[in-house]
Design a protein around this motif. Structure first.
Motif, PDB file in Angstrom:
ATOM      1  N   ASN A 260       0.743  -1.116   0.116  1.00  0.00           N
ATOM      2  CA  ASN A 260       0.064  -0.029  -0.179  1.00  0.00           C
ATOM      3  C   ASN A 260       0.863   1.342  -0.037  1.00  0.00           C
ATOM      4  N   ILE A 261       0.246   2.451   0.188  1.00  0.00           N
ATOM      5  CA  ILE A 261       0.939   3.560   0.257  1.00  0.00           C
ATOM      6  C   ILE A 261       0.943   4.013   1.790  1.00  0.00           C
ATOM      7  N   ARG A 262       2.213   4.298   2.159  1.00  0.00           N
ATOM      8  CA  ARG A 262       2.377   4.574   3.745  1.00  0.00           C
ATOM      9  C   ARG A 262       2.262   6.214   4.066  1.00  0.00           C
ATOM     10  N   LEU A 263       1.906   6.560   4.738  1.00  0.00           N
ATOM     11  CA  LEU A 263       1.902   8.300   5.071  1.00  0.00           C
ATOM     12  C   LEU A 263       2.080   7.980   6.598  1.00  0.00           C
ATOM     13  N   LEU A 264       3.146   8.223   7.052  1.00  0.00           N
ATOM     14  CA  LEU A 264       3.683   8.256   8.359  1.00  0.00           C
ATOM     15  C   LEU A 264       3.339   9.735   9.218  1.00  0.00           C
ATOM     16  N   ASP A 265       2.200   9.612   9.426  1.00  0.00           N
ATOM     17  CA  ASP A 265       1.638  11.031   9.870  1.00  0.00           C
ATOM     18  C   ASP A 265       0.425  10.831  10.763  1.00  0.00           C
ATOM     19  N   LYS A 266       0.374  11.191  11.885  1.00  0.00           N
ATOM     20  CA  LYS A 266      -0.633  11.121  12.851  1.00  0.00           C
ATOM     21  C   LYS A 266      -2.087  11.929  12.783  1.00  0.00           C
ATOM     22  N   SER A 317       0.630   6.758  13.842  1.00  0.00           N
ATOM     23  CA  SER A 317       1.307   6.922  12.375  1.00  0.00           C
ATOM     24  C   SER A 317       1.099   5.702  11.537  1.00  0.00           C
ATOM     25  N   ASP A 318       0.452   4.638  12.201  1.00  0.00           N
ATOM     26  CA  ASP A 318       0.175   3.352  11.446  1.00  0.00           C
ATOM     27  C   ASP A 318      -1.103   3.646  10.723  1.00  0.00           C
ATOM     28  N   HIS A 319      -1.608   4.882  10.569  1.00  0.00           N
ATOM     29  CA  HIS A 319      -3.238   5.077  10.008  1.00  0.00           C
ATOM     30  C   HIS A 319      -3.982   4.722  10.817  1.00  0.00           C
ATOM     31  N   PHE A 320      -3.985   4.581  11.965  1.00  0.00           N
ATOM     32  CA  PHE A 320      -5.026   4.497  13.117  1.00  0.00           C
ATOM     33  C   PHE A 320      -5.782   5.794  13.424  1.00  0.00           C
TER      34      PHE A 320
END
Length: 418
Positions: A260-266, A317-320
């Motif tokens: 997938n695409i990861r966006l390391l952003d909270k 940051s794991d998109h939760f």
């Protein structure tokens, strides 16, 4: 079903069948009945299933507490823990079939069983990295997080459970009914001799050929890599290297079993916006063309749907977002039943591609790939990331006279299917 999915992968844990009051497994438990119902519904829709044969090997051999996996680990008795593990998996598979569930085809040997950073590099060769006599800090990641890291012990623990399950399934007479997929590693390590694979993947390919049927590794595209040909270049470098290593030692398939695409952003809004527009689906389509052209045998998107994790209210940051992992193109049913805009693009990929012979397609300034299915029908995927409207011409080496051709367009300009 509407997306044309042919397989899904699911978490499976020992807690589903464990009766804490009786300290034994009950395969007629409330949770197990839910598993059977879910499997049957998928089977009715023609969807096969891969289950994780446990999530985290450390739970079974070291007594780690996540995920909760009762009934397996016995403190101080490694052999008993291994026997408990293999018996649980085999009893689970037999219970599924006894309850009319015949669509479990694959067992994934854990999820990311290695501790490895992304895009790491070392001045050592892979052989030196795996030399038990060397106690070197391999990368900055290991140095910052844990000092010297023992790749060999990590692999040996994974292999102990994998080989035991393979052996005990053979003794039970059910091994030929399932394929073992592994090692399902994540991350990458660039070595001095040109490898990009995690050391565990290297050892699995070179040493676990008798146990593993399908080689696999996870690979997520970081948001910072999305530039010009960044997706394709990254896929060729990493997936290409995984494939090259796999084919050097066997002719077994290679799967990218999470991508997938990861966006390391909270920031919850930023990740929701990524998928609730057409851009995300466009980049996934780039993944697919790259994977098809390289010869990747299967790619599994983590995930199709957003997932509410039990008893979770996490933001990370794991998109939760409030306990929901928002990596899907379908939102959590707790919030809405309306698909995200990216769903329409991704559903074209899942509906019209797969289970076919692939052909590498040559293109200029575009991403393209093609396949021929068992009925002799062709599907051609063309992806343009140009901001301006682009005229596309498709040329065939073979004459396709008499075949009806349909066009399905996913347009970022209109943010809907035309």
């Amino acid at each position: 079903k509407q997306m044309g999915l042919s397989m899904v992968r699911t978490y499976y844990g020992s807690e589903y069948a464990w009766d804490a009051s009786k300290q034994t497994f009950d395969y007629n438990s409330y949770d197990m009945k839910g598993i059977y119902r879910w499997l049957k519904e998928l089977e009715e829709d023609g969807i096969d299933v891969g289950i994780n044969a446990g999530w985290n090997w450390k739970v079974y051999l070291q007594g780690d507490t996540w995920p909760v996996s009762p009934g397996i680990y016995v403190k101080g008795d490694r052999e008993k823990s291994i026997k408990n593990y293999t018996k649980w998996i085999i009893d689970s598979l037999n219970a599924m079939k006894a309850n009319g569930c015949n669509n479990v085809k694959w067992l994934f040997m854990f999820t990311e069983p290695n501790l490895q950073g992304w895009y790491n590099k070392t001045d050592l060769t892979m052989e030196e990295v795996l030399d038990p006599n060397k106690k070197n800090v391999i990368t900055e990641y290991e140095e910052e997080n844990m000092g010297y890291y023992d790749y060999i012990t990590e692999y040996n623990n994974w292999f102990s459970l994998t080989s035991a399950l393979d052996s005990d399934m053979k003794k039970a007479g059910i091994r030929n009914d399932y394929q073992l997929v592994g090692p399902n590693t994540h991350g990458s390590l660039k070595t001095a001799d040109g490898y990009y694979t995690p050391p565990m993947f290297y050892k699995a390919v070179t040493e676990a050929q008798d146990q593993i049927d399908i080689y696999s590794s996870h690979f997520y595209m970081q948001i910072g890599d999305i530039y010009d040909n960044g997706v394709d270049d990254c896929a060729k470098t990493y997936w290409g290297n995984f494939l090259e290593l796999s084919r050097k030692y066997s002719d077994k398939p290679f799967w990218v079993d999470e991508t997938n695409i990861r966006l390391l952003d909270k920031n919850s809004d930023s990740y929701q916006k990524l998928w609730d527009n057409s851009w995300g689906a466009l980049r996934i389509a780039e993944f697919v063309t790259s994977g098809m052209n390289l010869g990747v045998n299967n790619m599994i998107l983590w995930s199709i749907a957003d997932q509410q994790w039990p008893n979770a209210v996490t933001y990370s940051s794991d998109h939760f977002v409030n306990g929901v992992q928002t990596t899907g193109v379908i939102p959590s049913a707790f919030y809405t039943s309306k698909p995200k805009l990216s769903y329409y693009g991704v559903s074209l990929l899942t509906k019209y591609l797969g289970h076919a012979k692939t052909y590498e397609a040559e293109s200029m300034f575009l991403y393209a790939s093609a396949q021929e299915d068992q009925n002799g029908d062709y599907s051609i995927l063309v992806v343009s990331t140009e901001l301006d409207e682009t005229e596309i011409t498709v040329k065939f080496e073979k004459d396709i006279a008499g075949k009806k051709v349909y066009r399905h367009l996913y347009s970022t300009a209109s943010q809907k299917t035309d």
